[in-house]
Write a protein that holds these residues in place. Structure first.
Motif, PDB file in Angstrom:
ATOM      1  N   UNK A  10      28.750  29.934  78.963  1.00  0.00           N
ATOM      2  CA  UNK A  10      28.565  31.378  79.080  1.00  0.00           C
ATOM      3  C   UNK A  10      29.424  32.168  78.098  1.00  0.00           C
ATOM      4  N   UNK A  11      30.351  31.512  77.401  1.00  0.00           N
ATOM      5  CA  UNK A  11      31.226  32.261  76.496  1.00  0.00           C
ATOM      6  C   UNK A  11      30.467  32.661  75.236  1.00  0.00           C
ATOM      7  N   UNK A  12      30.775  33.834  74.756  1.00  0.00           N
ATOM      8  CA  UNK A  12      30.139  34.359  73.551  1.00  0.00           C
ATOM      9  C   UNK A  12      31.185  34.443  72.448  1.00  0.00           C
ATOM     10  N   UNK A  13      30.758  34.262  71.211  1.00  0.00           N
ATOM     11  CA  UNK A  13      31.725  34.379  70.113  1.00  0.00           C
ATOM     12  C   UNK A  13      32.326  35.788  70.072  1.00  0.00           C
ATOM     13  N   UNK A  14      33.589  35.859  69.741  1.00  0.00           N
ATOM     14  CA  UNK A  14      34.252  37.153  69.642  1.00  0.00           C
ATOM     15  C   UNK A  14      34.244  37.617  68.193  1.00  0.00           C
ATOM     16  N   UNK A  15      34.656  38.863  67.993  1.00  0.00           N
ATOM     17  CA  UNK A  15      34.788  39.368  66.625  1.00  0.00           C
ATOM     18  C   UNK A  15      35.776  38.518  65.843  1.00  0.00           C
ATOM     19  N   UNK A  16      36.848  38.068  66.522  1.00  0.00           N
ATOM     20  CA  UNK A  16      37.838  37.238  65.839  1.00  0.00           C
ATOM     21  C   UNK A  16      37.267  35.879  65.450  1.00  0.00           C
ATOM     22  N   UNK A  17      36.358  35.346  66.249  1.00  0.00           N
ATOM     23  CA  UNK A  17      35.688  34.094  65.871  1.00  0.00           C
ATOM     24  C   UNK A  17      34.902  34.297  64.578  1.00  0.00           C
ATOM     25  N   UNK A  18      34.196  35.408  64.509  1.00  0.00           N
ATOM     26  CA  UNK A  18      33.420  35.719  63.311  1.00  0.00           C
ATOM     27  C   UNK A  18      34.330  35.936  62.112  1.00  0.00           C
ATOM     28  N   UNK A  19      35.423  36.680  62.333  1.00  0.00           N
ATOM     29  CA  UNK A  19      36.375  36.906  61.238  1.00  0.00           C
ATOM     30  C   UNK A  19      36.932  35.588  60.713  1.00  0.00           C
ATOM     31  N   UNK A  20      37.288  34.695  61.650  1.00  0.00           N
ATOM     32  CA  UNK A  20      37.850  33.415  61.234  1.00  0.00           C
ATOM     33  C   UNK A  20      36.831  32.612  60.438  1.00  0.00           C
ATOM     34  N   UNK A  21      35.599  32.536  60.924  1.00  0.00           N
ATOM     35  CA  UNK A  21      34.566  31.772  60.227  1.00  0.00           C
ATOM     36  C   UNK A  21      34.315  32.327  58.827  1.00  0.00           C
ATOM     37  N   UNK A  22      34.196  33.641  58.731  1.00  0.00           N
ATOM     38  CA  UNK A  22      33.965  34.263  57.422  1.00  0.00           C
ATOM     39  C   UNK A  22      35.198  34.136  56.529  1.00  0.00           C
ATOM     40  N   UNK A  23      36.384  34.284  57.120  1.00  0.00           N
ATOM     41  CA  UNK A  23      37.626  34.156  56.360  1.00  0.00           C
ATOM     42  C   UNK A  23      37.819  32.745  55.836  1.00  0.00           C
ATOM     43  N   UNK A  24      37.516  31.760  56.667  1.00  0.00           N
ATOM     44  CA  UNK A  24      37.625  30.364  56.227  1.00  0.00           C
ATOM     45  C   UNK A  24      36.638  30.084  55.099  1.00  0.00           C
ATOM     46  N   UNK A  25      35.422  30.624  55.224  1.00  0.00           N
ATOM     47  CA  UNK A  25      34.428  30.446  54.163  1.00  0.00           C
ATOM     48  C   UNK A  25      34.940  31.043  52.849  1.00  0.00           C
ATOM     49  N   UNK A  26      35.499  32.246  52.936  1.00  0.00           N
ATOM     50  CA  UNK A  26      36.048  32.893  51.729  1.00  0.00           C
ATOM     51  C   UNK A  26      37.208  32.077  51.162  1.00  0.00           C
ATOM     52  N   UNK A  27      38.075  31.548  52.033  1.00  0.00           N
ATOM     53  CA  UNK A  27      39.189  30.702  51.601  1.00  0.00           C
ATOM     54  C   UNK A  27      38.664  29.477  50.858  1.00  0.00           C
TER      55      UNK A  27
END
Length: 85
Positions: A10-27
Motif C-alpha cells: 500500500x505504500x506509495x513513492x514519496x517526492x523524496x523517492x523521486x528526487x533520489x531516483x532522478x538525482x542518482x540518474x543525474x549522478x
C-alpha cells in the motif's frame, strides 16, 4: 514464492523517492549540478537521506571541493561512522 508485506503493497513513492531516483540518474550521467540540486533537498530524516549525502559528497570530491565533501560526509552516521574524528 516470496510474500510481500501488506505495508509495502500500500505504500506509495514519496517526492523524496523521486528526487533520489532522478538525482542518482543525474549522478550516474555525471550531471553534477542537476544531481546536487535534487539530492541536497532530501532531508537526513528521510530513508534515503544518508545515501543522498554520500552522493553529494562524492560529487564534491569529483569537483575537488574537499571541505564541502567533508561536510556532506559528516552528515552520515552509518555503522562505520564516517564522522571525522
Amino acid at each position: 514464492l516470496v510474500e510481500i508485506p501488506a505495508e509495502l503493497k500500500t505504500s506509495k513513492p514519496t517526492d523524496n523517492d523521486s528526487r533520489f531516483a532522478l538525482g542518482y540518474d543525474a549522478y550516474s550521467r555525471k550531471s553534477d549540478a542537476e544531481a546536487l540540486a535534487l539530492l541536497s533537498k532530501i532531508p537526513q530524516t528521510d530513508l534515503r537521506g544518508e545515501q543522498a549525502a554520500l552522493y553529494c559528497g562524492a560529487i564534491a570530491v569529483r569537483e575537488k571541493q574537499y571541505s564541502k565533501a567533508l561536510s556532506y560526509f559528516n552528515q552520515v552516521s552509518g555503522p562505520q561512522g564516517l564522522k571525522a574524528k
